[in-house]
Design a protein around this motif. Structure first.
Motif, short mmCIF file in Angstrom:
data_model
loop_
_atom_site.label_atom_id
_atom_site.label_comp_id
_atom_site.label_asym_id
_atom_site.label_seq_id
_atom_site.Cartn_x
_atom_site.Cartn_y
_atom_site.Cartn_z
N LEU A 1 88.95 52.54 -45.13
CA LEU A 1 90.60 51.98 -45.12
C LEU A 1 91.96 52.71 -44.40
CD1 LEU A 1 91.41 49.43 -47.02
CD2 LEU A 1 92.19 51.55 -49.31
N VAL A 2 92.33 53.88 -44.25
CA VAL A 2 93.31 54.01 -43.95
C VAL A 2 93.33 53.94 -42.88
CG1 VAL A 2 93.70 54.90 -45.72
CG2 VAL A 2 93.02 56.13 -44.63
N GLY A 3 91.87 54.16 -41.88
CA GLY A 3 91.87 54.33 -40.47
C GLY A 3 91.72 55.80 -40.16
N PRO A 4 91.90 55.94 -38.72
CA PRO A 4 91.79 58.03 -38.31
C PRO A 4 92.87 58.17 -38.85
CG PRO A 4 92.06 56.15 -36.67
CD PRO A 4 91.54 55.07 -37.75
N PRO A 5 92.76 59.48 -38.48
CA PRO A 5 94.46 60.51 -38.98
C PRO A 5 95.31 60.42 -38.11
CG PRO A 5 92.73 61.79 -38.74
CD PRO A 5 92.01 60.38 -39.04
#
Length: 365
Positions: free
Chosen positions: A105-109
């Motif tokens: 949902l938020v993508g790679p850090p």
């Protein structure tokens, strides 16, 4: 005769199942600890595509059932279930699916230098474009919709701050001191009548709602459970302590204005200052907490443990994204003229609150 349990503070009654896994788990918890069916939870296939783990009723309730054993427990359920290896194995299986969905949902850090964490958090918050729930509640929500909103939030607010407190023994130095400062305010500096959970209970009472702990668990959908399970996931895993603090920072940095709107929404609907006090309290407190959370809490942890800088941002991003899903669920239901709670049934007013409910509603800008 044993003294009656004060249901305002838990434990909650076991909820109704929402699928095969939660059904098997509820049935198991009614008995002394024992082995669970082999392969239970294999249904939560992270590659299956549907349903989305973040809105999967069975998965989210299963996680909530497991996590609540670390909070107040369940009425009639043996405390020994908390650390039963077979239950922990089921929880871990569900958590892997849940965490994978969060990371998709938020993508790679985001890569960030430790000294840039407070600014990166501020940029995340500024870029968040979730549905405008607070503005809608302030300007146009009906009394029944506001009560629905409070029912959803009761699952968190009646144990407000507890999950973030799991970070305390995992920290030292400036970050620990900052977390203690924030949590002391959340717990009313040791005064029961000022604890935020108690202020929220009074808001619920003023709206004619049941103030018992987790009284509305069966009514809230998976996306509401996910907002709670998210904090429990971060709080119960030391490896995710950075995400836990990032989550708290996002909470504090996005709290002051929405709570002002919620309080004003209650006043628009004719409710008094005592009912709005919970929201008014957060306007001032969280304006202070915002700086502490970004610079002292998250900045302090990043300086002490630079490898956790990206985790801090992941936790904040996950908090904003999941809360956006929650807000979208409410607004979409209301736009369709439907209830946002499960079973689409109105929450009944108590007799006293029904008599006191205002006859007219005046809109404000």
């Amino acid at each position: 005769m044993p003294e009656p349990v004060d249901r305002r503070y838990g434990p909650a009654t076991l909820p109704c199942p929402r699928g095969p896994v939660s059904a098997a788990l509820v049935e198991a918890l009614r008995q002394p600890p024992h082995d669970l069916p082999v392969g239970l939870g294999a249904e939560f296939d992270p590659d299956g595509g549907e349903p989305d783990p973040l809105t999967d009723e069975d998965l989210q309730l299963t996680l909530f059932l497991c996590y609540e054993l670390h909070y107040r427990g369940w009425a009639g359920v043996a405390d020994d279930w908390e650390w039963q290896p077979v239950l922990l194995a089921l929880r871990a299986r569900a958590e892997r699916v849940f965490e994978a969905a969060l990371r998709r949902l938020v993508g790679p850090p985001q890569a960030v230098l430790p000294g840039g964490v407070p600014q990166a958090l501020a940029a995340l918050v500024a870029a968040a474009d979730g549905p405008p729930l607070a503005a809608a509640v302030q300007r146009r929500a009906t009394l029944e919709q506001f009560r629905e909103f409070v029912v959803h939030r009761s699952i968190y607010h009646l144990r407000e701050a507890d999950a973030h407190s799991w970070g305390l023994p995992r920290l030292g130095g400036p970050a620990k001191a900052a977390l203690v400062e924030i949590q002391m305010d959340e717990y009313g500096n040791g005064r029961l009548d000022r604890m935020h959970a108690e202020l929220f209970r009074r808001t619920m009472g003023g709206l004619g709602l049941d103030t018992d702990y987790a009284a509305y668990l069966d009514r809230v959908p998976a996306v509401t459970l996910a907002t709670n399970n998210l904090i429990s996931l971060f709080g119960l895993h030391r490896r995710l302590r950075g995400a836990l603090l990032g989550h708290l920072a996002a909470f504090e940095m996005t709290s002051s204005l929405p709570n002002r709107r919620y309080g004003n929404g209650l006043r628009r609907l004719g409710l008094d200052e005592e009912v709005a006090r919970f929201y008014d309290e957060h306007v001032e407190a969280d304006a202070v907490h915002e700086q502490i959370a970004a610079y002292d809490l998250c900045g302090g942890l990043a300086r002490a443990e630079p490898a956790l800088a990206s985790d801090l941002l992941f936790g904040a991003a996950a908090a904003l994204a999941v809360d956006g899903l929650f807000a979208g669920h409410l607004l979409d239901a209301w736009d369709r003229g439907e209830a946002s709670l499960r079973a689409a049934q109105p929450v009944p007013l108590t007799a006293a609150a029904s008599a006191a409910a205002p006859a007219t509603v005046v809109a404000v800008a």
